[in-house]
Design a protein around this motif. Structure first.
Motif, short mmCIF file in Angstrom:
data_model
loop_
_atom_site.label_atom_id
_atom_site.label_comp_id
_atom_site.label_asym_id
_atom_site.label_seq_id
_atom_site.Cartn_x
_atom_site.Cartn_y
_atom_site.Cartn_z
N PRO A 1 -22.06 -41.59 1.20
CA PRO A 1 -21.69 -40.50 0.65
C PRO A 1 -22.96 -40.51 -0.43
N MET A 2 -23.02 -39.06 -0.91
CA MET A 2 -24.83 -39.12 -1.86
C MET A 2 -24.15 -39.86 -3.00
N PRO A 3 -23.00 -40.14 -3.54
CA PRO A 3 -22.49 -40.92 -4.71
C PRO A 3 -23.20 -42.72 -4.38
N LEU A 4 -22.48 -43.14 -3.10
CA LEU A 4 -23.00 -44.37 -2.86
C LEU A 4 -24.02 -44.89 -2.75
N HIS A 5 -24.89 -43.53 -2.35
CA HIS A 5 -26.40 -43.76 -1.53
C HIS A 5 -26.65 -44.16 -3.60
N MET A 6 -26.43 -43.40 -4.48
CA MET A 6 -27.65 -43.51 -5.23
C MET A 6 -26.54 -44.70 -5.87
N ILE A 7 -25.65 -44.87 -6.24
CA ILE A 7 -24.95 -46.18 -7.05
C ILE A 7 -25.43 -47.47 -6.42
N ARG B 1 -28.30 -47.60 -4.67
CA ARG B 1 -30.09 -47.51 -5.52
C ARG B 1 -30.57 -48.30 -6.58
N ALA B 2 -28.78 -47.59 -7.54
CA ALA B 2 -29.22 -48.27 -8.64
C ALA B 2 -29.38 -49.37 -8.28
N GLY B 3 -28.92 -50.69 -7.90
CA GLY B 3 -28.56 -52.24 -8.29
C GLY B 3 -30.08 -52.83 -7.26
N SER B 4 -30.98 -51.81 -7.80
CA SER B 4 -32.90 -52.26 -7.50
C SER B 4 -32.73 -53.74 -8.25
N LEU B 5 -32.10 -53.69 -9.97
CA LEU B 5 -32.25 -55.43 -10.71
C LEU B 5 -31.79 -55.89 -10.21
N LEU C 1 -25.29 -61.97 -16.41
CA LEU C 1 -24.49 -61.72 -17.07
C LEU C 1 -24.30 -60.16 -16.40
N SER C 2 -25.43 -59.11 -16.47
CA SER C 2 -26.12 -57.92 -16.65
C SER C 2 -25.63 -57.35 -15.45
N VAL C 3 -25.85 -58.25 -14.33
CA VAL C 3 -26.53 -58.24 -13.16
C VAL C 3 -25.04 -58.70 -12.62
N LEU C 4 -24.56 -59.70 -12.81
CA LEU C 4 -23.30 -59.66 -12.62
C LEU C 4 -21.98 -58.01 -13.07
N MET C 5 -22.80 -57.44 -13.90
CA MET C 5 -21.99 -56.35 -13.99
C MET C 5 -22.45 -55.02 -12.67
N ILE C 6 -23.60 -55.92 -12.70
CA ILE C 6 -24.06 -54.28 -11.43
C ILE C 6 -23.20 -54.54 -10.11
N THR C 7 -23.50 -55.67 -9.76
CA THR C 7 -22.97 -56.34 -8.54
C THR C 7 -21.56 -55.94 -8.75
N ALA C 8 -21.27 -56.22 -9.26
CA ALA C 8 -19.21 -56.45 -9.45
C ALA C 8 -19.33 -53.99 -9.21
N GLY C 9 -19.84 -53.63 -9.94
CA GLY C 9 -19.38 -52.38 -9.70
C GLY C 9 -20.23 -51.98 -8.95
N ILE C 10 -20.95 -52.42 -7.72
CA ILE C 10 -22.17 -52.07 -5.98
C ILE C 10 -20.55 -52.18 -5.67
N VAL C 11 -20.08 -53.50 -5.78
CA VAL C 11 -19.38 -53.38 -4.90
C VAL C 11 -17.59 -53.27 -4.56
N GLY D 1 -19.57 -47.22 -13.92
CA GLY D 1 -20.10 -47.57 -15.59
C GLY D 1 -20.84 -49.32 -15.24
N LEU D 2 -19.87 -49.98 -14.80
CA LEU D 2 -20.47 -51.83 -14.70
C LEU D 2 -22.07 -51.25 -14.36
N VAL D 3 -22.47 -50.28 -12.78
CA VAL D 3 -23.77 -50.53 -13.11
C VAL D 3 -24.82 -49.82 -14.04
N PHE D 4 -24.22 -48.88 -14.80
CA PHE D 4 -24.83 -48.11 -15.50
C PHE D 4 -24.87 -49.56 -17.12
N PHE D 5 -23.39 -49.37 -17.49
CA PHE D 5 -24.21 -49.97 -18.41
C PHE D 5 -24.82 -51.51 -18.67
N GLY D 6 -24.57 -51.77 -17.25
CA GLY D 6 -25.55 -53.35 -16.79
C GLY D 6 -26.97 -53.31 -16.97
N THR D 7 -26.61 -52.17 -16.16
CA THR D 7 -28.63 -51.96 -16.31
C THR D 7 -28.69 -51.57 -17.51
#
Length: 340
Positions: free
Chosen positions: A91-97, A99-103, A124-134, A312-318
Motif C-alpha cells: 500500500p502507498m502509506p507503507l511504501h512512503m514509510i 522509503r523514509a527509513g533511508s537513514l 537511538l534515533s535509528v532504533l526509533m525509525i527501525t521500530a516504527g517501520i517494523v 510517529g517513531l519514524v518521523f521523530f526519529g528522523t
C-alpha cells in the motif's frame, strides 16, 4: 530567505506531494504500472536534459561517463524496484514509510564501508525509525493476511500466495533501500573527486539507463495499453477556455506524474544550492509527512493507531537523527545575539 529559496520550498511541496497523488491514482487504477511510470519519468528527464545540454553546448561531461557506470546501474535498479513494488500488494502509506527509513541504510553502509562512528543519539534515533517501520510493516502484513484469508477460504493456497507476494514486495523495497544508500556513498565519492555537478548527474543517470528498459518493454507496453484503454476524461485546464479535448484518464495521470516528478527533483536541486542543509532536511522531512497524511485522508487508506505510532517513531526519529531541533535553537540564538 530570498525569493528563489522560498519559491523552491513551495515547488518542493507542490511538485513532490502532487507527484505522490498522481502516482497513487495510477497505482489504484493499475497496480502493475510501476515500470511504465519509471520509464516515462526517465524518458522525460533525459529528453529535457538533452535539450538543455545542446542549447548550452555543454557536450563534454565534467565527470567522465565511465565513472557514472556503477551510479547509473544502481539508480536504475532502485528506481525500477521502488515503483515495481506496488505490484506486490504494497500500500502507498507503507511504501512512503519504508522509503523514509533511508537513514537506517545510510548508517549501516557508513559503518560497514566507511568505518564511521556515531554518537548515542544517532543510534537511538535509528532504533526509533527501525521500530516504527517494523511496526507498520507487521500491521500491514497482518491486514494483507487477514484479507486474503477471508476472501480465500475455499482455496488457502491463494491466501498464502498473496501474503508471499507481499513479503517479496517488502524484500524488494529493502534491497532498493540499501542499494540507494550505497549509491549515495558512490555519488559523494564522485563529487569529492570531480566536484559537484548535480544537473549533469541528473541528466546522465536518466539518459544512460534508457536501453535497460528494453528488458521489460513487454511489461511497459502491456500497461501502456491498459492506460490507453482507460476511461476518457476532458482535460480540465482546456475546458475552462472552451476547448473540449478528451484523453484516457490514466494517460492524464501519467503525464501529470512525470511533470510533477521533474518539478520535484529540480526544486530539491535549487533548494540545496540556495539553502542550508538544515532547511533542506526539514523541508524534505515535512514534505514526506504531508504526503503521507494526504494519502491517508484523501484516498482513505487503511491506517490504524499502530500505524500512527509507527509513523510517529519514524518521523521523530528522523528529526532527532538530523538534529533539526538543536540546530534551529542554535540558529535562533545566533540571530538573537546579532540583533543585540
Amino acid at each position: 530567505m530570498n525569493i528563489k529559496a522560498f519559491s523552491a520550498i513551495l515547488c518542493v511541496f507542490l511538485g513532490c506531494c502532487s507527484n505522490v497523488v498522481f502516482l497513487e491514482y495510477l497505482v489504484k487504477e493499475d497496480p502493475g504500472s510501476g515500470n511504465l511510470v519509471t520509464f516515462s519519468q526517465f524518458l522525460f528527464i533525459a529528453v529535457e536534459g538533452l535539450v538543455h545540454t545542446i542549447m548550452t553546448r555543454n557536450l563534454t561531461p565534467k565527470i567522465p561517463l565511465k565513472n557514472y557506470s556503477l551510479l547509473v546501474l544502481m539508480f536504475f535498479v532502485t528506481s525500477v524496484a521502488n515503483n515495481f513494488a506496488f505490484d506486490f500488494n504494497i500500500p502507498m502509506p507503507l511504501h512512503m514509510i519504508f522509503r523514509a527509513g533511508s537513514l537506517i541504510a545510510n548508517m549501516v553502509m557508513g559503518i560497514l564501508i566507511l568505518n564511521k562512528k556515531y554518537v548515542l543519539s544517532k543510534y537511538l534515533s535509528v532504533l526509533m525509525i527501525t521500530a516504527g517501520i517494523v511496526l507498520c510493516t507487521i500491521i500491514s502484513g497482518s491486514d494483507v493476511q487477514k484479507t486474503t484469508v477471508a476472501t480465500s477460504t475455499e482455496n488457502m493456497n491463494i491466501a498464502y500466495s498473496d501474503f508471499f507476494i507481499w513479503v517479496l514486495g517488502i524484500g524488494l523495497l529493502s534491497i532498493a533501500l540499501f542499494i540507494s544508500a550505497y549509491m549515495g556513498i558512490c555519488q559523494e565519492t564522485l563529487y569529492k573527486r570531480f566536484g559537484k555537478h548535480p544537473e549533469e548527474a541528473l541528466f546522465y543517470t536518466h539518459l544512460i539507463p534508457l536501453p535497460g528498459f528494453v528488458f521489460i518493454y513487454k511489461n511497459i507496453k502491456e500497461h501502456f495499453n491498459i492506460a490507453l484503454s482507460s476511461q476518457s476524461i476532458t482535460l480540465p485546464m482546456l475546458s475552462i477556455i472552451g476547448l473540449k479535448i478528451e484523453i484516457p484518464q490514466m494517460i492524464f495521470y501519467l503525464i501529470c506524474n512525470v511533470i510533477t516528478q521533474y518539478l520535484c527533483i529540480s526544486s530539491v536541486y535549487v533548494l540545496t544550492t540556495e539553502c542550508a542543509s538544515l532547511t533542506v532536511t526539514l523541508v524534505v522531512t515535512l514534505r514526506k509527512f504531508v504526503s503521507l497524511l494526504f494519502s491517508i485522508l484523501y484516498f482513505k487508506n487503511s491506517f490504524t493507531i499502530y500505524h500512527w505510532i509507527g509513523t510517529g517513531l519514524v518521523f521523530f526519529g528522523t528529526i532527532i537523527f538530523t538534529e533539526v531541533l538543536p540546530r534551529i535553537t542554535e540558529h535562533m540564538q545566533i540571530r538573537k545575539h546579532k540583533q543585540e
